[in-house]
Write a protein that holds these residues in place. Sequence first.
Motif, short mmCIF file in Angstrom:
data_model
loop_
_atom_site.label_atom_id
_atom_site.label_comp_id
_atom_site.label_asym_id
_atom_site.label_seq_id
_atom_site.Cartn_x
_atom_site.Cartn_y
_atom_site.Cartn_z
N ALA A 169 0.83 -1.22 0.00
CA ALA A 169 0.00 0.00 0.00
C ALA A 169 0.86 1.26 0.00
N ALA A 170 0.39 2.26 -0.75
CA ALA A 170 1.04 3.58 -0.70
C ALA A 170 0.40 4.33 0.47
N LEU A 171 1.24 4.98 1.27
CA LEU A 171 0.72 5.70 2.44
C LEU A 171 0.91 7.19 2.25
N PRO A 172 0.06 8.01 2.89
CA PRO A 172 0.14 9.46 2.67
C PRO A 172 1.41 10.09 3.24
N ARG A 173 2.02 9.46 4.23
CA ARG A 173 3.21 10.04 4.86
C ARG A 173 4.39 9.10 4.69
N ASN A 174 5.58 9.66 4.71
CA ASN A 174 6.79 8.85 4.64
C ASN A 174 7.12 8.22 5.99
N HIS A 175 6.79 8.94 7.07
CA HIS A 175 7.15 8.48 8.41
C HIS A 175 6.05 8.79 9.41
N TYR A 176 5.95 7.94 10.40
CA TYR A 176 4.98 8.14 11.49
C TYR A 176 5.72 8.11 12.82
N GLU A 177 5.19 8.88 13.79
CA GLU A 177 5.81 8.89 15.13
C GLU A 177 5.36 7.70 15.96
N VAL A 178 4.17 7.20 15.65
CA VAL A 178 3.63 6.02 16.35
C VAL A 178 3.05 5.08 15.31
N ILE A 179 3.36 3.79 15.44
CA ILE A 179 2.76 2.77 14.57
C ILE A 179 2.15 1.71 15.48
N PHE A 180 0.88 1.41 15.25
CA PHE A 180 0.27 0.36 16.07
C PHE A 180 -0.58 -0.57 15.20
N SER A 181 -0.85 -1.73 15.76
CA SER A 181 -1.64 -2.72 15.03
C SER A 181 -2.19 -3.72 16.04
N ASN A 182 -3.46 -4.02 15.90
CA ASN A 182 -4.06 -5.03 16.77
C ASN A 182 -4.69 -6.12 15.92
N SER A 183 -4.26 -7.34 16.16
CA SER A 183 -4.92 -8.50 15.58
C SER A 183 -4.76 -8.60 14.06
N LEU A 184 -3.68 -8.07 13.54
CA LEU A 184 -3.37 -8.21 12.11
C LEU A 184 -2.38 -9.34 11.86
N LEU A 185 -1.34 -9.43 12.68
CA LEU A 185 -0.18 -10.27 12.37
C LEU A 185 -0.57 -11.71 12.00
N HIS A 186 -1.52 -12.28 12.73
CA HIS A 186 -1.86 -13.69 12.46
C HIS A 186 -2.53 -13.89 11.11
N HIS A 187 -3.02 -12.80 10.50
CA HIS A 187 -3.65 -12.93 9.18
C HIS A 187 -2.62 -13.06 8.06
N LEU A 188 -1.40 -12.62 8.34
CA LEU A 188 -0.42 -12.49 7.26
C LEU A 188 0.29 -13.82 6.98
N PRO A 189 0.27 -14.28 5.74
CA PRO A 189 1.02 -15.51 5.43
C PRO A 189 2.49 -15.33 5.74
#
Length: 219
Positions: A106-126
Amino acid sequence: MKRRLETELMTDAAQVKAYAEADFVAPNQHFIECLINFIDNPAFCGHALDLGCGPGDISLRFVQHFTQAYVDALDGSVPMLDYAKAACPPALATRCQFLAGYIPTAALPRNHYEVIFSNSLLHHLPNPNSLWQTIKHVSQSGTRVVIMDLMRPESEQHAHDLVETYAKNEPAILQHDFYYSLLAAFNINEITDQLHYLQLPFTCQASTDRHLLITGVMP
Ligand SMILES: C[S@@+](CC[C@H](N)C(=O)[O-])C[C@H]1O[C@@H](n2cnc3c(N)ncnc32)[C@H](O)[C@@H]1O
């Protein structure tokens, strides 16, 4: 027990409806509290990225708590994003942007973020590197990273027991998804190896009997 992959994107209409309408107040609040603790700055007013935002409850809790902050919330499922956009009060729409995109391309609007978070995604990824490489790509020195996911139990019986303990009153479709998500999840040793291989200085620990929490600051 070996990891068993589940469907990556959640696009099935019945599955999305059940997930978006389920009561995840307790686990989502647990995640937000871990996130707030780790950010450790009540006045945080920067830009955050939510990877695999689903129906957006956590992204919205984030901008409700940090009233000067912004979040770009990304998901590859348009039906999930439809729920997220519908749930977003107009007053928050300028600070919470829901974006369609597939991780890791995915293309994202910003080059960098100060905080990155994710809940319940990792197990979906092959391939878990989809998440770790995305984080490397859009972070900068000092970026705070908070990832929570399910933790794979030792056996199918243990997975059944967790479903019985935590989801026995939920609709059958949610019980089914919870069971297969547990089987698709990683364990702490596997994630520790992934982080070590990619030289990401994060720690991974159990946060409940079925969740693990990965936190770290980008060097
Ligand atoms: C279990 S939901 C979690 C949603 C939300 N983070 C929450 O905690 O309620 C996982 C979400 O990740 C999305 N997803 C899975 N693989 C993805 C990928 N490669 N790119 C983008 N989104 C993905 C799914 O479509 C789904 O909406």
